[in-house]
Design an enzyme around this catalytic site. Structure first.
Site, PDB file in Angstrom:
ATOM      1  N   ARG A 151      -8.056  -0.362   5.387  1.00 49.84           N
ATOM      2  CA  ARG A 151      -7.251   0.635   4.700  1.00 49.84           C
ATOM      3  C   ARG A 151      -5.927   0.048   4.206  1.00 49.84           C
ATOM      4  O   ARG A 151      -5.325   0.594   3.277  1.00 49.84           O
ATOM      5  CB  ARG A 151      -6.947   1.812   5.645  1.00 49.84           C
ATOM      6  CG  ARG A 151      -8.150   2.688   5.949  1.00 49.84           C
ATOM      7  CD  ARG A 151      -7.757   3.872   6.819  1.00 49.84           C
ATOM      8  NE  ARG A 151      -6.599   4.520   6.234  1.00 49.84           N
ATOM      9  CZ  ARG A 151      -5.532   4.895   6.923  1.00 49.84           C
ATOM     10  NH1 ARG A 151      -5.451   4.676   8.212  1.00 49.84           N
ATOM     11  NH2 ARG A 151      -4.523   5.504   6.312  1.00 49.84           N
ATOM     12  N   CYS A 167      -4.658   8.097  10.033  1.00 48.79           N
ATOM     13  CA  CYS A 167      -4.629   7.458  11.348  1.00 48.79           C
ATOM     14  C   CYS A 167      -4.229   8.442  12.436  1.00 48.79           C
ATOM     15  O   CYS A 167      -3.359   9.289  12.246  1.00 48.79           O
ATOM     16  CB  CYS A 167      -3.641   6.283  11.358  1.00 48.79           C
ATOM     17  SG  CYS A 167      -4.281   4.802  10.582  1.00 48.79           S
ATOM     18  N   ARG A 172       2.090  14.370  12.460  1.00 44.93           N
ATOM     19  CA  ARG A 172       2.899  14.091  11.276  1.00 44.93           C
ATOM     20  C   ARG A 172       2.809  15.304  10.362  1.00 44.93           C
ATOM     21  O   ARG A 172       2.156  15.260   9.325  1.00 44.93           O
ATOM     22  CB  ARG A 172       2.399  12.813  10.590  1.00 44.93           C
ATOM     23  CG  ARG A 172       2.527  11.589  11.471  1.00 44.93           C
ATOM     24  CD  ARG A 172       2.275  10.314  10.710  1.00 44.93           C
ATOM     25  NE  ARG A 172       0.863  10.133  10.417  1.00 44.93           N
ATOM     26  CZ  ARG A 172       0.372   9.097   9.739  1.00 44.93           C
ATOM     27  NH1 ARG A 172       1.193   8.173   9.275  1.00 44.93           N
ATOM     28  NH2 ARG A 172      -0.908   8.984   9.518  1.00 44.93           N
ATOM     29  N   ASP A 212       5.557   0.456  11.934  1.00 44.23           N
ATOM     30  CA  ASP A 212       4.319  -0.207  11.521  1.00 44.23           C
ATOM     31  C   ASP A 212       4.225  -1.655  11.992  1.00 44.23           C
ATOM     32  O   ASP A 212       3.182  -2.288  11.816  1.00 44.23           O
ATOM     33  CB  ASP A 212       4.175  -0.155   9.995  1.00 44.23           C
ATOM     34  CG  ASP A 212       3.690   1.198   9.513  1.00 44.23           C
ATOM     35  OD1 ASP A 212       3.360   2.058  10.352  1.00 44.23           O
ATOM     36  OD2 ASP A 212       3.639   1.409   8.288  1.00 44.23           O
ATOM     37  N   LYS A 267       0.826  -1.210   0.000  1.00 42.17           N
ATOM     38  CA  LYS A 267       0.000   0.000   0.000  1.00 42.17           C
ATOM     39  C   LYS A 267       0.860   1.259   0.000  1.00 42.17           C
ATOM     40  O   LYS A 267       0.604   2.203  -0.751  1.00 42.17           O
ATOM     41  CB  LYS A 267      -0.903  -0.003   1.237  1.00 42.17           C
ATOM     42  CG  LYS A 267      -1.621   1.304   1.498  1.00 42.17           C
ATOM     43  CD  LYS A 267      -2.344   1.298   2.828  1.00 42.17           C
ATOM     44  CE  LYS A 267      -1.462   1.636   4.001  1.00 42.17           C
ATOM     45  NZ  LYS A 267      -1.397   3.087   4.294  1.00 42.17           N
ATOM     46  N   ASN A 268       1.891   1.271   0.838  1.00 40.08           N
ATOM     47  CA  ASN A 268       2.709   2.471   0.989  1.00 40.08           C
ATOM     48  C   ASN A 268       3.624   2.714  -0.210  1.00 40.08           C
ATOM     49  O   ASN A 268       4.294   3.746  -0.281  1.00 40.08           O
ATOM     50  CB  ASN A 268       3.532   2.398   2.277  1.00 40.08           C
ATOM     51  CG  ASN A 268       2.669   2.567   3.509  1.00 40.08           C
ATOM     52  OD1 ASN A 268       1.566   3.109   3.439  1.00 40.08           O
ATOM     53  ND2 ASN A 268       3.149   2.089   4.637  1.00 40.08           N
TER      54      ASN A 268
END
Length: 422
Positions: A396, A116, A121, A304, A22-23
């Protein structure tokens, strides 16, 4: 809204195919704005964040066609340079369209991001870098506005390594006039994947994967084909689940070189780990050993994976000290794990996890994407039924997680929410 029910205690065994990252997919999809021609992206995970990025590109006027795990994107012209709040608030990675929009189209209006709730951030590093490249930046009414006739190459030092900041600036600099030096850049594999895609399209980028990236700007980018790298966090989560259940789990279609820090900690915890070119096999003997870990930017232990390892350490012998250095509010899974019987004490940015106790199923609530994964992993090893609510966070970033875990032997199912937690 759905919930996931897990009847714990089953030993996981078998193979699980890892989806695309995903990232990595998100910045690659955002980068299609940088040029015309067809971009064919494969191994795209079918997760909510990726679908949200597709919707955002569609709002901008980009032609997006999803076919399973393949996306065909054409951005010859766009209809808008504004990324609206309603979409950006649900996914922080929406800010990744900022650099490409101002670089190619001369302007961008992007809502300040959400996503999230795992601590501050800020996007100040993105904005400072774009200003160095010659963009005029303003923030009004919750929106970032950036304008530039054409960006100019510059030397940019990042105060801290930022993944999305590095990606945003690397994309923007690809079309800037002259040479850009990104110093103290983030080194994650997802940045390397994005750079490789941009190079296929005509960009000139050197040093991705190191802390010094050089970008020689070009006038335009063309189309290109690319396969997204495997998701190292998904792979780590399934390996942790295997360890949690004293199982025998093999992750296939992954890259062990992206998992070195995680595999080292799993070995320290007592797991037997074998690896090949694109697979990792984990078997877990009877005893789990406590181990300390500290989250760090890549190639360090990934933030993560912190929540999943906290769940694992709650079953291990001894006391483990887990230090979170990347995000200051990433302990919201702790209270929910305590509801399941975990012995965890918070001391500033450290967790003291005393293991050796049994976990018991309970109704729990997910607060963010990786917290969701930790509760799923804990539920697999707990006695009785664990009811995980607010699993939209999970959707997600994990593709078909209940289906994949079910194939490994987990007693897990999804259903519409029927009761309130707490």
């Amino acid at each position: 809204m759905d919930e996931i029910l897990i009847n714990g205690g089953n030993r996981l065994a078998g193979e699980v195919r890892i989806s695309g990252a995903k990232n990595s997919a998100l910045p690659i999809l955002a980068s299609t704005i940088l040029g015309g021609g067809d971009c064919v992206i494969t191994n795209v995970p079918r997760v909510v964040d990726v679908l949200t990025m597709g919707k955002l590109l569609g709002i901008l006027g980009v032609n997006v066609l999803h076919e399973g795990n393949r996306a065909v994107i054409q951005a010859e012209v766009i209809a808008s340079t504004e990324a609206p709040y309603d979409l950006v608030k649900t996914m922080r990675a929406s800010v990744l369209v900022l650099g490409p929009l101002v670089a190619r189209w001369g302007e961008a209006k992007v809502s300040l991001p959400g996503g999230c709730a795992i601590g501050s951030r800020p996007v100040n590093l993105h904005l400072a870098g774009l200003e160095k490249l010659g963009a005029d930046i303003s923030i009004e009414h919750g929106y970032i506005t950036a304008k530039a006739k054409r960006l100019r190459g510059a030397r940019i030092y990042c105060d801290t390594p930022t993944v999305t900041g590095t990606e945003n600036l690397m994309m923007a600099a690809s079309l800037a006039e002259g040479v850009t030096m990104l110093e103290n850049a983030a080194k994650e594999p997802e940045i390397v994947d994005l750079a490789e895609f941009l190079v296929k399209r005509g960009a000139r980028i050197h040093g991705a994967g190191t802390d010094a990236i050089t970008i020689e700007g070009v006038r335009e980018l063309h189309g290109g084909d690319h396969e997204v790298i495997p998701d190292r966090i998904e792979a780590g989560t399934y390996l942790a689940a295997g360890a949690m259940t004293h199982g025998d789990v093999t992750t296939t279609h992954c890259r062990p070189t992206h998992l070195e820090a995680v595999l080292m900690k799993l070995r320290e915890a007592g797991a037997h780990v074998q690896e090949g070119k694109d697979w990792v096999c984990l078997t877990m003997p009877d005893k789990l050993r406590g181990t300390d870990m500290r989250t760090l930017p890549f190639p360090g232990f990934p933030t993560d994976m912190q929540a999943q390892m906290v769940a694992l350490m709650s079953l291990a012998e001894g006391t483990s000290v887990i230090t979170e250095t990347v995000f200051e509010s990433r302990f919201m899974h702790v209270e929910e794990l305590r509801r399941m019987g975990a012995d965890i004490r918070v001391e500033g940015n450290r967790l003291m996890v005393t293991g050796g106790k049994k976990l018991t199923g309970a109704p729990v609530m997910a607060s963010d994407l990786r917290a969701s994964a930790s509760l799923i992993v804990a539920g697999l090893a707990a006695e009785g039924v664990t009811q995980v609510q607010r699993v939209y966070h999970l959707d997600r970033g994990y593709e078909r997680i209940e289906e994949k875990l079910g194939a490994l032997g987990a007693d897990i199912r999804r259903r519409p929410t029927t009761m309130k937690v707490h």
